[in-house]
Design a protein around this motif. Structure first.
Motif, short mmCIF file in Angstrom:
data_model
loop_
_atom_site.label_atom_id
_atom_site.label_comp_id
_atom_site.label_asym_id
_atom_site.label_seq_id
_atom_site.Cartn_x
_atom_site.Cartn_y
_atom_site.Cartn_z
N ASP A 1 0.69 -1.52 -0.30
CA ASP A 1 0.36 -0.07 -0.32
C ASP A 1 0.75 1.30 0.11
N LEU A 2 0.73 2.28 -1.24
CA LEU A 2 1.84 3.90 -1.19
C LEU A 2 1.69 4.18 -0.23
N GLN A 3 -0.14 4.34 0.36
CA GLN A 3 0.02 5.51 2.01
C GLN A 3 0.52 4.64 3.13
N VAL A 4 0.19 3.49 3.28
CA VAL A 4 1.53 3.51 4.32
C VAL A 4 2.86 3.57 3.88
N GLU A 5 3.38 2.89 3.11
CA GLU A 5 5.10 3.46 2.56
C GLU A 5 4.80 5.02 2.83
N ARG A 6 4.41 6.03 2.40
CA ARG A 6 3.69 7.29 2.54
C ARG A 6 4.23 8.06 3.95
N GLU A 7 3.07 7.39 4.94
CA GLU A 7 2.97 7.37 6.29
C GLU A 7 4.32 6.93 7.24
N LEU A 8 4.92 5.93 6.69
CA LEU A 8 6.38 5.73 7.20
C LEU A 8 7.25 6.99 7.19
N GLN A 9 7.50 7.26 6.01
CA GLN A 9 8.26 8.08 5.26
C GLN A 9 8.10 9.70 6.34
N ILE A 10 7.40 9.84 6.44
CA ILE A 10 6.50 11.02 7.27
C ILE A 10 6.91 10.59 8.65
N ARG A 11 6.54 9.56 9.11
CA ARG A 11 7.53 9.42 10.63
C ARG A 11 8.53 9.73 10.73
N LYS A 12 9.74 8.69 9.82
CA LYS A 12 10.00 8.73 10.01
C LYS A 12 11.49 9.89 9.79
N ARG A 13 10.88 11.16 9.14
CA ARG A 13 11.15 12.31 8.88
C ARG A 13 11.12 13.03 9.85
N ILE A 14 9.89 12.75 10.66
CA ILE A 14 9.54 13.70 12.36
C ILE A 14 9.92 13.35 13.39
N ALA A 15 10.51 11.99 13.48
CA ALA A 15 10.97 11.42 14.82
C ALA A 15 12.54 12.09 14.39
N TYR B 1 3.56 16.87 24.88
CA TYR B 1 5.16 16.70 23.71
C TYR B 1 4.43 16.20 22.58
N LEU B 2 4.05 14.71 23.14
CA LEU B 2 3.51 13.22 22.37
C LEU B 2 2.37 13.66 20.80
N GLU B 3 1.52 14.46 21.60
CA GLU B 3 0.22 15.23 21.05
C GLU B 3 0.36 16.36 19.91
N GLU B 4 1.62 16.80 20.39
CA GLU B 4 1.71 17.59 19.38
C GLU B 4 2.79 17.44 18.10
N VAL B 5 3.49 16.35 18.30
CA VAL B 5 3.93 15.43 17.19
C VAL B 5 2.90 14.58 16.96
N GLU B 6 2.08 14.19 17.33
CA GLU B 6 1.22 13.56 16.56
C GLU B 6 0.31 14.11 15.34
N GLU B 7 -0.25 15.30 15.86
CA GLU B 7 -1.00 16.59 15.62
C GLU B 7 0.15 17.23 14.25
N LEU B 8 1.38 17.29 14.00
CA LEU B 8 2.13 17.33 13.12
C LEU B 8 1.76 16.10 12.12
N THR B 9 2.24 15.01 12.28
CA THR B 9 2.33 14.23 11.35
C THR B 9 0.72 13.27 11.09
N PHE B 10 -0.32 14.13 11.46
CA PHE B 10 -1.67 13.47 11.23
C PHE B 10 -1.33 15.28 9.82
N ASN B 11 -1.01 16.00 10.14
CA ASN B 11 -1.18 16.88 9.22
C ASN B 11 -0.70 16.86 7.95
N LEU B 12 0.61 16.50 7.87
CA LEU B 12 1.20 15.99 7.31
C LEU B 12 0.65 14.93 6.23
N ILE B 13 0.59 13.36 7.05
CA ILE B 13 -0.14 12.62 6.42
C ILE B 13 -0.57 12.98 5.04
#
Length: 329
Positions: free
Chosen positions: A77-91, A110-122
């Motif tokens: 699934d390319l969407q999973v591939e995209r989410e993986l790359q975004i989470r690697k970049r955020i981390a 802080y963890l909630e803010e990280v998830e919010e940024l990740t959700f926005n990019l995904i």
């Protein structure tokens, strides 16, 4: 051509075909699709043709890409591939730990803010604002990010070293175990050949010769087994690692000629009581479905017997004479 297409499997042009040259992996099994940062997959031929002279815009979204930024897709699934790359970049930037905060509440925020940024990019929500927040956080916490990244690399190196050492210890113990098995087999064959020679050359009966050599044969087989059962302490993990030895063979049991002492064993038989067929047991009567509870072979008298054994353990054994406390003066 219609006859040929009738036997071709159905495929999605966006997932199994190059969007540039429209080549399909079903028609060309050797074709390899690579993924760029914009996640518009292309075949290797189109990548070499478009990006061979340097950076160029993506033919689909016009984002500037480089040939070295393409990678092989890991997930179907390319969407999973995209989410993986975004989470690697955020981390890579948001690598703070619990000890970097004064309270657990601040760390959870802080963890909630990280998830919010990740959700926005995904999901493509406020991408420009999210990118600015990420860059601003990276600039403000540059030193802490570098320190945590270096510490994480040290921890990963230590973990890899420990895993490598564990694998080395296990392989060493495996080789030692195989060597001991081979030595034990050699000793057994030698002693059996000696018994056969005695049977052929001696005037004694076969039962006497076998009985005289039985104990020697058993004890000689126990020596390598005892060595296999001893944990190895050569490495840093040798004091707790399991060495893979199994002593479940009847030939590994030693012959104890001494009289059995019930006080020297924790598993001696407990007596002094008589198990009745029935007892008043509120726990057993509270079971809604007794047949289901006893389907695996369990019976309520097993628990009654264990309770009585626990109550009578050591009750009828007289105390040792040297352990009787002297009366107070």
């Amino acid at each position: 051509m219609a006859t040929v297409d009738r036997f071709l499997p159905a495929y999605s042009s966006s997932e199994d075909a190059c969007p540039i040259c429209k080549s399909s992996r079903y028609l060309n099994p050797n074709m390899k699709l690579l993924v760029p940062p914009c996640f518009h997959k292309m075949c290797e031929a189109c990548i070499d043709r478009i990006f061979s002279l340097g950076p160029a815009p993506c033919p689909v979204c016009q984002q500037i890409l480089r040939k070295t930024n393409f990678w092989t897709q890991k997930f179907e699934d390319l969407q999973v591939e995209r989410e993986l790359q975004i989470r690697k970049r955020i981390a890579k930037f948001f690598n703070k730990r619990t000890e970097d905060f004064k309270s657990l509440r601040l760390y959870n925020d802080y963890l909630e803010e990280v998830e919010e940024l990740t959700f926005n990019l995904i999901n493509g929500v406020d991408v420009q604002e999210t990118e600015e927040r990420i860059q601003r956080f990276a600039q403000e916490n540059r030193d802490l990010i570098a320190s945590n990244a270096a510490r994480q690399q040290r921890e990963e190196r230590m973990l890899n070293h420990r895993l490598k050492q564990e694998r080395s210890d296990k392989e060493h113990q495996r080789q030692l175990y195989l060597q001991q098995l081979e030595e034990e087999e050699v000793v057994k064959r030698t002693q059996k050949n000696a018994i056969i020679n005695q049977l052929a050359s001696s005037n004694q009966s076969a039962s006497e010769i076998v009985a005289r050599n039985a104990i020697t044969l058993k004890k000689s087989s126990m020596a390598p087994s005892a060595a296999r059962a001893t944990p190895s302490s050569s490495g840093p993990t040798g004091d707790w690692m399991y060495n893979g030895a199994h002593l479940d063979d009847d030939e590994d049991m030693d012959i104890d000629s001494e009289e059995f002492d019930p006080l020297s064993s924790l598993y001696c038989d407990v007596g002094g009581f008589e198990l009745k067929p029935e007892y008043y047991d509120p726990m057993a009567s509270a079971i809604q479905n007794p047949q289901m509870a006893t389907a695996g072979g369990y019976l309520t008298r097993f628990s009654h017997q264990r309770s009585l054994e626990a109550a009578f353990t050591g009750l009828l054994i007289p105390p040792l004479s040297d352990s009787i406390p002297s009366p107070p003066s």
